[in-house]
Design a protein around this motif. Structure first.
Motif, PDB file in Angstrom:
ATOM      1  N   LEU A 133       2.958  10.240  -9.745  1.00 48.73           N
ATOM      2  CA  LEU A 133       2.144  10.524 -10.936  1.00 48.73           C
ATOM      3  C   LEU A 133       1.432  11.865 -10.834  1.00 48.73           C
ATOM      4  CD1 LEU A 133       0.530   7.047 -11.694  1.00 48.73           C
ATOM      5  CD2 LEU A 133       2.359   8.188 -12.919  1.00 48.73           C
ATOM      6  N   ARG A 134       1.128  12.305  -9.628  1.00 54.80           N
ATOM      7  CA  ARG A 134       0.439  13.586  -9.441  1.00 54.80           C
ATOM      8  C   ARG A 134       1.370  14.786  -9.522  1.00 54.80           C
ATOM      9  NH1 ARG A 134      -1.835  11.652  -4.313  1.00 54.80           N
ATOM     10  NH2 ARG A 134      -3.112   9.930  -4.953  1.00 54.80           N
ATOM     11  N   TYR A 153       3.878   5.772  -5.530  1.00 51.26           N
ATOM     12  CA  TYR A 153       3.803   5.823  -6.992  1.00 51.26           C
ATOM     13  C   TYR A 153       2.718   6.791  -7.450  1.00 51.26           C
ATOM     14  CZ  TYR A 153       3.245   4.312 -11.817  1.00 51.26           C
ATOM     15  OH  TYR A 153       3.164   4.284 -13.172  1.00 51.26           O
ATOM     16  N   GLN A 154       1.575   6.772  -6.786  1.00 51.71           N
ATOM     17  CA  GLN A 154       0.501   7.690  -7.133  1.00 51.71           C
ATOM     18  C   GLN A 154       0.902   9.136  -6.875  1.00 51.71           C
ATOM     19  OE1 GLN A 154      -2.763   6.086  -4.891  1.00 51.71           O
ATOM     20  NE2 GLN A 154      -3.380   4.702  -6.548  1.00 51.71           N
ATOM     21  N   GLU A 155       1.652   9.373  -5.821  1.00 50.60           N
ATOM     22  CA  GLU A 155       2.158  10.726  -5.550  1.00 50.60           C
ATOM     23  C   GLU A 155       3.097  11.186  -6.657  1.00 50.60           C
ATOM     24  OE1 GLU A 155       1.774  13.208  -3.207  1.00 50.60           O
ATOM     25  OE2 GLU A 155      -0.032  12.062  -2.676  1.00 50.60           O
ATOM     26  N   VAL A 202       2.364   1.722  -3.512  1.00 53.10           N
ATOM     27  CA  VAL A 202       1.351   2.222  -4.450  1.00 53.10           C
ATOM     28  C   VAL A 202       1.047   3.681  -4.174  1.00 53.10           C
ATOM     29  CG1 VAL A 202      -1.095   1.999  -5.096  1.00 53.10           C
ATOM     30  CG2 VAL A 202       0.336  -0.033  -4.915  1.00 53.10           C
ATOM     31  N   GLU A 203       0.961   4.047  -2.910  1.00 50.53           N
ATOM     32  CA  GLU A 203       0.699   5.442  -2.547  1.00 50.53           C
ATOM     33  C   GLU A 203       1.834   6.351  -3.014  1.00 50.53           C
ATOM     34  OE1 GLU A 203       0.335   8.023   1.554  1.00 50.53           O
ATOM     35  OE2 GLU A 203      -0.266   5.921   1.595  1.00 50.53           O
ATOM     36  N   ASP A 227       0.823  -1.206   0.000  1.00 48.46           N
ATOM     37  CA  ASP A 227       0.000   0.000   0.000  1.00 48.46           C
ATOM     38  C   ASP A 227       0.860   1.260   0.000  1.00 48.46           C
ATOM     39  OD1 ASP A 227      -2.240  -1.587  -0.032  1.00 48.46           O
ATOM     40  OD2 ASP A 227      -2.675  -1.329   2.114  1.00 48.46           O
ATOM     41  N   LYS A 228       1.938   1.252   0.771  1.00 48.04           N
ATOM     42  CA  LYS A 228       2.830   2.412   0.811  1.00 48.04           C
ATOM     43  C   LYS A 228       3.532   2.632  -0.526  1.00 48.04           C
ATOM     44  CE  LYS A 228       2.265   3.755   5.031  1.00 48.04           C
ATOM     45  NZ  LYS A 228       1.779   5.080   5.371  1.00 48.04           N
TER      46      LYS A 228
END
Length: 101
Positions: free
Chosen positions: A97-98, A93-95, A90-91, A87-88
């Motif tokens: 991408l933003r 990675y999403q950061e 993925v979080e 989860d960390k």
């Protein structure tokens, strides 16, 4: 009782040519450093195999149920840790991408 010929852990044990080349390059860069991720996966796999073995032993031969509960609790703890780490990642990675370019 019949034996099942399927082993869920064989996929984790088989080396792929692309992975072998990548890990060899990483090992050459770091020298004698141990791969922490590989050790974590190995520990996780060992805990799951121990829990599975204890459950089978208890079901088939009536082995100590306390050992089975301890092994299952250890496997559950390892699974919770793996899910939290995933989860960390993925979080993070999403950061990435933003982030504005």
């Amino acid at each position: 009782m019949s034996t099942v010929g399927f082993n869920a852990y064989t996929a984790l044990n088989t080396a792929r040519p692309a992975d072998a080349a990548g890990s060899a390059g990483a090992a050459a860069k770091t020298g004698d450093d141990k791969n922490v991720v590989a050790e974590g996966i190995s520990d996780f796999r060992a805990a799951l195999q121990q829990a599975e073995g204890a459950a089978v032993d208890t079901a088939v031969s009536g082995a100590d149920p306390h050992a089975m509960v301890a092994a299952l609790a250890n496997a559950e703890m390892m699974l919770d840790a793996a899910v939290t780490i995933r989860d960390k990642v993925v979080e993070a990675y999403q950061e990435l991408l933003r982030m504005p370019v």
